[in-house]
Scaffold this motif. Structure first.
Motif, PDB file in Angstrom:
ATOM      1  N   VAL A  34       0.828  -1.205   0.000  1.00 52.75           N
ATOM      2  CA  VAL A  34       0.000   0.000   0.000  1.00 52.75           C
ATOM      3  C   VAL A  34       0.864   1.257   0.000  1.00 52.75           C
ATOM      4  N   HIS A  35       1.877   1.300   0.873  1.00 55.83           N
ATOM      5  CA  HIS A  35       2.717   2.496   0.984  1.00 55.83           C
ATOM      6  C   HIS A  35       3.434   2.790  -0.326  1.00 55.83           C
ATOM      7  N   MET A  36       4.021   1.756  -0.933  1.00 54.64           N
ATOM      8  CA  MET A  36       4.777   1.963  -2.163  1.00 54.64           C
ATOM      9  C   MET A  36       3.868   2.405  -3.309  1.00 54.64           C
ATOM     10  N   VAL A  37       2.683   1.812  -3.405  1.00 49.84           N
ATOM     11  CA  VAL A  37       1.755   2.221  -4.460  1.00 49.84           C
ATOM     12  C   VAL A  37       1.294   3.664  -4.229  1.00 49.84           C
ATOM     13  N   GLU A  38       1.060   4.018  -2.976  1.00 51.96           N
ATOM     14  CA  GLU A  38       0.673   5.402  -2.657  1.00 51.96           C
ATOM     15  C   GLU A  38       1.780   6.377  -3.043  1.00 51.96           C
ATOM     16  N   GLU A  39       3.036   6.016  -2.741  1.00 49.53           N
ATOM     17  CA  GLU A  39       4.162   6.883  -3.097  1.00 49.53           C
ATOM     18  C   GLU A  39       4.263   7.047  -4.612  1.00 49.53           C
ATOM     19  N   ALA A  40       4.074   5.952  -5.342  1.00 47.84           N
ATOM     20  CA  ALA A  40       4.155   6.030  -6.801  1.00 47.84           C
ATOM     21  C   ALA A  40       3.078   6.957  -7.357  1.00 47.84           C
ATOM     22  N   LEU A  41       1.853   6.835  -6.849  1.00 51.87           N
ATOM     23  CA  LEU A  41       0.761   7.695  -7.313  1.00 51.87           C
ATOM     24  C   LEU A  41       1.003   9.155  -6.939  1.00 51.87           C
ATOM     25  N   SER A  42       1.479   9.389  -5.724  1.00 52.24           N
ATOM     26  CA  SER A  42       1.644  10.763  -5.229  1.00 52.24           C
ATOM     27  C   SER A  42       2.806  11.479  -5.891  1.00 52.24           C
ATOM     28  N   SER A  43       3.809  10.711  -6.316  1.00 51.66           N
ATOM     29  CA  SER A  43       5.026  11.324  -6.860  1.00 51.66           C
ATOM     30  C   SER A  43       4.855  11.817  -8.282  1.00 51.66           C
ATOM     31  N   GLY A  44       3.809  11.365  -8.942  1.00 51.24           N
ATOM     32  CA  GLY A  44       3.617  11.769 -10.326  1.00 51.24           C
ATOM     33  C   GLY A  44       4.246  10.838 -11.334  1.00 51.24           C
ATOM     34  N   TRP A  45       4.874   9.750 -10.873  1.00 50.29           N
ATOM     35  CA  TRP A  45       5.418   8.766 -11.815  1.00 50.29           C
ATOM     36  C   TRP A  45       4.267   8.129 -12.582  1.00 50.29           C
ATOM     37  N   PRO A  46       4.472   7.794 -13.868  1.00 47.26           N
ATOM     38  CA  PRO A  46       3.405   7.140 -14.642  1.00 47.26           C
ATOM     39  C   PRO A  46       3.136   5.724 -14.131  1.00 47.26           C
ATOM     40  N   VAL A  47       1.936   5.501 -13.636  1.00 47.05           N
ATOM     41  CA  VAL A  47       1.512   4.173 -13.171  1.00 47.05           C
ATOM     42  C   VAL A  47       0.600   3.587 -14.239  1.00 47.05           C
ATOM     43  N   LYS A  66      -7.637   8.468  -6.232  1.00 47.75           N
ATOM     44  CA  LYS A  66      -6.445   9.072  -6.857  1.00 47.75           C
ATOM     45  C   LYS A  66      -6.084   8.321  -8.135  1.00 47.75           C
ATOM     46  N   ALA A  67      -6.211   6.991  -8.103  1.00 49.21           N
ATOM     47  CA  ALA A  67      -5.919   6.200  -9.289  1.00 49.21           C
ATOM     48  C   ALA A  67      -6.885   6.556 -10.426  1.00 49.21           C
ATOM     49  N   ARG A  68      -8.173   6.682 -10.101  1.00 44.60           N
ATOM     50  CA  ARG A  68      -9.161   7.020 -11.132  1.00 44.60           C
ATOM     51  C   ARG A  68      -8.932   8.430 -11.674  1.00 44.60           C
ATOM     52  N   GLU A  69      -8.518   9.335 -10.784  1.00 45.52           N
ATOM     53  CA  GLU A  69      -8.209  10.702 -11.212  1.00 45.52           C
ATOM     54  C   GLU A  69      -7.097  10.716 -12.241  1.00 45.52           C
ATOM     55  N   LYS A  70      -6.147   9.780 -12.094  1.00 40.05           N
ATOM     56  CA  LYS A  70      -5.016   9.688 -13.026  1.00 40.05           C
ATOM     57  C   LYS A  70      -5.276   8.679 -14.141  1.00 40.05           C
ATOM     58  N   ASN A  71      -6.493   8.182 -14.234  1.00 40.96           N
ATOM     59  CA  ASN A  71      -6.877   7.212 -15.266  1.00 40.96           C
ATOM     60  C   ASN A  71      -6.034   5.943 -15.213  1.00 40.96           C
ATOM     61  N   VAL A  72      -5.721   5.499 -13.995  1.00 37.44           N
ATOM     62  CA  VAL A  72      -4.961   4.265 -13.807  1.00 37.44           C
ATOM     63  C   VAL A  72      -5.949   3.113 -13.665  1.00 37.44           C
ATOM     64  N   PRO A  73      -5.886   2.114 -14.541  1.00 38.79           N
ATOM     65  CA  PRO A  73      -6.813   0.978 -14.434  1.00 38.79           C
ATOM     66  C   PRO A  73      -6.606   0.202 -13.137  1.00 38.79           C
ATOM     67  N   LEU A  74      -7.701  -0.259 -12.547  1.00 37.25           N
ATOM     68  CA  LEU A  74      -7.676  -1.110 -11.361  1.00 37.25           C
ATOM     69  C   LEU A  74      -8.071  -2.517 -11.794  1.00 37.25           C
ATOM     70  N   VAL A  75      -7.186  -3.480 -11.512  1.00 35.19           N
ATOM     71  CA  VAL A  75      -7.397  -4.851 -11.981  1.00 35.19           C
ATOM     72  C   VAL A  75      -7.493  -5.781 -10.781  1.00 35.19           C
ATOM     73  N   ALA A  76      -8.636  -6.423 -10.615  1.00 33.60           N
ATOM     74  CA  ALA A  76      -8.807  -7.385  -9.531  1.00 33.60           C
ATOM     75  C   ALA A  76      -8.170  -8.712  -9.927  1.00 33.60           C
ATOM     76  N   VAL A  77      -7.409  -9.296  -8.984  1.00 31.17           N
ATOM     77  CA  VAL A  77      -6.655 -10.518  -9.244  1.00 31.17           C
ATOM     78  C   VAL A  77      -6.853 -11.465  -8.070  1.00 31.17           C
ATOM     79  N   ALA A  78      -6.929 -12.759  -8.346  1.00 31.54           N
ATOM     80  CA  ALA A  78      -7.060 -13.753  -7.289  1.00 31.54           C
ATOM     81  C   ALA A  78      -5.878 -13.663  -6.328  1.00 31.54           C
ATOM     82  N   GLU A  79      -6.156 -13.872  -5.072  1.00 29.32           N
ATOM     83  CA  GLU A  79      -5.134 -13.699  -4.032  1.00 29.32           C
ATOM     84  C   GLU A  79      -3.912 -14.575  -4.267  1.00 29.32           C
TER      85      GLU A  79
END
Length: 265
Positions: A34-47, A66-79
């Motif tokens: 969670v922390h690393m993904v949040e940092e990637a989104l907040s930093s402005g790097w292309p996700v 924030k992901a939707r604001e940046k048009n980053v697709p959310l993909v659900a995956v089996a655990e």
């Protein structure tokens, strides 16, 4: 939701986790947690996309706007698929596919010279990640990776940076001699960390623009870097240890520079 191991996306992500050449060819890498993904989104790097398990939606759901604001697709995956891709014992169920920046040495050296770290052949991903994290914390303007250094985007390296990777320019270069010449031309003095025989670190003036050089865990700095260095610096060790871990040594060097600069101000 993706449930198959043979899904093309899962196959590609699995290869990204293990194959440096494939990462470089695709120009992207995986970050986990969670922390690393949040940092990637907040930093402005292309996700490019975010993977998540259904169970992770509760703990990581605050990231979705924030992901939707940046048009980053959310993909659900089996655990179980996320568990296979993750490199940790207890994955958090959230990963992101992030593009590599095209860092240029010219851009890094275009700023007024201050404080750089030069990494020469460090092989342990955890050591490199810690060096990047310490450099970011110390306010360095960047890190330069010389040939033979472990891949910055190795999953273990990425985790060890704890998100500092997204806030500090890190540039990998293809050769040594030219880089060392360009550092001098840009106004940097190269201070080479050596286990013995150098000037005591605390006696050197690190308030000047300096590039702090650290080397391979077993062999130390290469002859090319030593020959081009302006100063050899040794960390005093009055105790019985023969040497320091390279990441610890780099951190001490960085914070001696910080100490001197704060005191000077």
């Amino acid at each position: 939701m993706i449930t198959s191991r043979s899904n093309p996306l899962i196959k590609s992500l699995r290869r990204l986790s293990s194959d440096r050449r494939y990462r470089e060819r695709e120009g992207c890498f995986l970050v986990e947690g969670v922390h690393m993904v949040e940092e990637a989104l907040s930093s402005g790097w292309p996700v490019r996309l975010i993977l998540h398990t259904p169970a992770a939606a509760e703990r990581a759901g605050f990231l979705w706007p924030k992901a939707r604001e940046k048009n980053v697709p959310l993909v659900a995956v089996a655990e179980e698929l996320v568990d296979e891709l993750a490199g940790t014992v207890t994955p958090q169920g959230v990963m992101a596919l992030v593009e590599m920046p095209r860092g240029e040495l010219a851009v890094l050296l275009g700023a007024p010279p201050s404080l750089l770290v030069l990494v020469d052949g460090v092989q342990d991903p955890g050591n490199l990640g810690t060096i990047v994290r310490s450099a970011a914390a110390a306010g360095a303007q960047g890190v330069v990776l010389l040939p033979g250094t472990v891949d910055l985007y190795n999953p273990k390296t990425v985790r060890a940076t704890m998100g500092a990777l997204f806030h500090l320019p890190v540039v990998a270069v293809a050769e040594k001699e030219g880089v060392l010449v360009r550092l001098k031309e840009a106004g940097f003095a190269v201070v080479a960390g050596v286990p013995a025989g150098g000037e005591p670190l605390f006696a050197l003036d690190l308030t000047l623009p300096v590039a702090l050089a650290v080397g391979n865990e077993a062999r130390g700095l290469s002859p090319e870097v030593l020959a081009r260095s302006d100063f050899l610096a040794t960390i005093p060790m009055p105790g019985r240890a023969e040497s320091l871990n390279v990441a610890a040594a780099a951190s001490i060097m960085l914070y001696e520079a910080v100490r001197q600069r704060v005191r000077k101000r």
